[in-house]
Design a protein around this motif. Structure first.
Motif, PDB file in Angstrom:
ATOM      1  N   ASP A   1       0.843  -1.198   0.000  1.00 55.88           N
ATOM      2  CA  ASP A   1       0.000   0.000   0.000  1.00 55.88           C
ATOM      3  C   ASP A   1       0.881   1.250   0.000  1.00 55.88           C
ATOM      4  O   ASP A   1       1.969   1.245   0.582  1.00 55.88           O
ATOM      5  CB  ASP A   1      -0.895  -0.013   1.237  1.00 55.88           C
ATOM      6  CG  ASP A   1      -1.930   1.091   1.207  1.00 55.88           C
ATOM      7  OD1 ASP A   1      -2.555   1.311   0.153  1.00 55.88           O
ATOM      8  OD2 ASP A   1      -2.090   1.748   2.253  1.00 55.88           O
ATOM      9  N   CYS A   2       0.394   2.293  -0.641  1.00 58.69           N
ATOM     10  CA  CYS A   2       1.168   3.525  -0.736  1.00 58.69           C
ATOM     11  C   CYS A   2       0.230   4.729  -0.654  1.00 58.69           C
ATOM     12  O   CYS A   2      -0.812   4.760  -1.291  1.00 58.69           O
ATOM     13  CB  CYS A   2       1.917   3.548  -2.072  1.00 58.69           C
ATOM     14  SG  CYS A   2       2.828   5.056  -2.362  1.00 58.69           S
ATOM     15  N   THR A   3       0.615   5.706   0.160  1.00 56.57           N
ATOM     16  CA  THR A   3      -0.113   6.967   0.254  1.00 56.57           C
ATOM     17  C   THR A   3       0.879   8.098   0.018  1.00 56.57           C
ATOM     18  O   THR A   3       1.900   8.182   0.695  1.00 56.57           O
ATOM     19  CB  THR A   3      -0.760   7.139   1.643  1.00 56.57           C
ATOM     20  OG1 THR A   3      -1.667   6.062   1.867  1.00 56.57           O
ATOM     21  CG2 THR A   3      -1.507   8.456   1.734  1.00 56.57           C
ATOM     22  N   LEU A   4       0.578   8.958  -0.957  1.00 60.12           N
ATOM     23  CA  LEU A   4       1.421  10.111  -1.268  1.00 60.12           C
ATOM     24  C   LEU A   4       0.601  11.375  -1.048  1.00 60.12           C
ATOM     25  O   LEU A   4      -0.417  11.574  -1.698  1.00 60.12           O
ATOM     26  CB  LEU A   4       1.902  10.060  -2.719  1.00 60.12           C
ATOM     27  CG  LEU A   4       2.668   8.812  -3.143  1.00 60.12           C
ATOM     28  CD1 LEU A   4       2.949   8.854  -4.640  1.00 60.12           C
ATOM     29  CD2 LEU A   4       3.948   8.686  -2.359  1.00 60.12           C
ATOM     30  N   ASP A   5       1.033  12.203  -0.118  1.00 61.69           N
ATOM     31  CA  ASP A   5       0.363  13.468   0.163  1.00 61.69           C
ATOM     32  C   ASP A   5       1.341  14.608  -0.082  1.00 61.69           C
ATOM     33  O   ASP A   5       2.559  14.442   0.059  1.00 61.69           O
ATOM     34  CB  ASP A   5      -0.118  13.526   1.618  1.00 61.69           C
ATOM     35  CG  ASP A   5      -1.228  12.532   1.904  1.00 61.69           C
ATOM     36  OD1 ASP A   5      -2.131  12.406   1.060  1.00 61.69           O
ATOM     37  OD2 ASP A   5      -1.178  11.886   2.962  1.00 61.69           O
ATOM     38  N   GLY A   6       0.803  15.776  -0.417  1.00 57.78           N
ATOM     39  CA  GLY A   6       1.696  16.910  -0.631  1.00 57.78           C
ATOM     40  C   GLY A   6       0.978  18.242  -0.474  1.00 57.78           C
ATOM     41  O   GLY A   6      -0.227  18.349  -0.682  1.00 57.78           O
ATOM     42  N   LEU A   7       1.768  19.229  -0.084  1.00 60.75           N
ATOM     43  CA  LEU A   7       1.289  20.606   0.024  1.00 60.75           C
ATOM     44  C   LEU A   7       2.334  21.490  -0.647  1.00 60.75           C
ATOM     45  O   LEU A   7       3.509  21.467  -0.253  1.00 60.75           O
ATOM     46  CB  LEU A   7       1.120  21.017   1.489  1.00 60.75           C
ATOM     47  CG  LEU A   7       0.749  22.476   1.734  1.00 60.75           C
ATOM     48  CD1 LEU A   7      -0.644  22.763   1.183  1.00 60.75           C
ATOM     49  CD2 LEU A   7       0.830  22.797   3.214  1.00 60.75           C
ATOM     50  N   PHE A   8       1.935  22.224  -1.665  1.00 60.50           N
ATOM     51  CA  PHE A   8       2.854  23.052  -2.433  1.00 60.50           C
ATOM     52  C   PHE A   8       2.264  24.453  -2.553  1.00 60.50           C
ATOM     53  O   PHE A   8       1.195  24.639  -3.127  1.00 60.50           O
ATOM     54  CB  PHE A   8       3.072  22.448  -3.821  1.00 60.50           C
ATOM     55  CG  PHE A   8       3.542  21.019  -3.752  1.00 60.50           C
ATOM     56  CD1 PHE A   8       4.885  20.742  -3.625  1.00 60.50           C
ATOM     57  CD2 PHE A   8       2.643  19.969  -3.779  1.00 60.50           C
ATOM     58  CE1 PHE A   8       5.334  19.433  -3.537  1.00 60.50           C
ATOM     59  CE2 PHE A   8       3.074  18.664  -3.685  1.00 60.50           C
ATOM     60  CZ  PHE A   8       4.428  18.389  -3.572  1.00 60.50           C
ATOM     61  N   LEU A   9       2.949  25.428  -1.986  1.00 56.87           N
ATOM     62  CA  LEU A   9       2.469  26.805  -1.976  1.00 56.87           C
ATOM     63  C   LEU A   9       3.477  27.700  -2.689  1.00 56.87           C
ATOM     64  O   LEU A   9       4.467  28.119  -2.105  1.00 56.87           O
ATOM     65  CB  LEU A   9       2.257  27.289  -0.535  1.00 56.87           C
ATOM     66  CG  LEU A   9       1.293  26.464   0.307  1.00 56.87           C
ATOM     67  CD1 LEU A   9       1.303  26.935   1.752  1.00 56.87           C
ATOM     68  CD2 LEU A   9      -0.109  26.536  -0.264  1.00 56.87           C
TER      69      LEU A   9
END
Length: 64
Positions: free
Chosen positions: A45-53
């Motif tokens: 299983d893989c979860t990729l999260d990101g926040l780019f401002l």
């Protein structure tokens, strides 16, 4: 802002394993992250999260 960030993340996820990644960029001239997650067996299983401002002329990208 004259800073540059070029990053790479490689993950090989085996049977019944879990990989979680959080990428965050709060601004630079250029920011890039390449993510490769290889799920090689059942239950991986893989979860990729990101926040780019980014602002104005800043460039920020994430490739999966």
């Amino acid at each position: 802002m004259g800073d540059w960030h070029i990053g790479t993340v490689h993950a090989r996820v085996e049977r019944d394993a879990r990989f979680e990644s959080l990428s965050m960029n709060l601004g630079s001239r250029v920011a890039r992250t390449d993510v490769t997650a290889r799920l090689v067996d059942q239950g991986a299983d893989c979860t990729l999260d990101g926040l780019f401002l980014g602002a104005r002329d800043q460039v920020t990208t994430c490739f999966t």
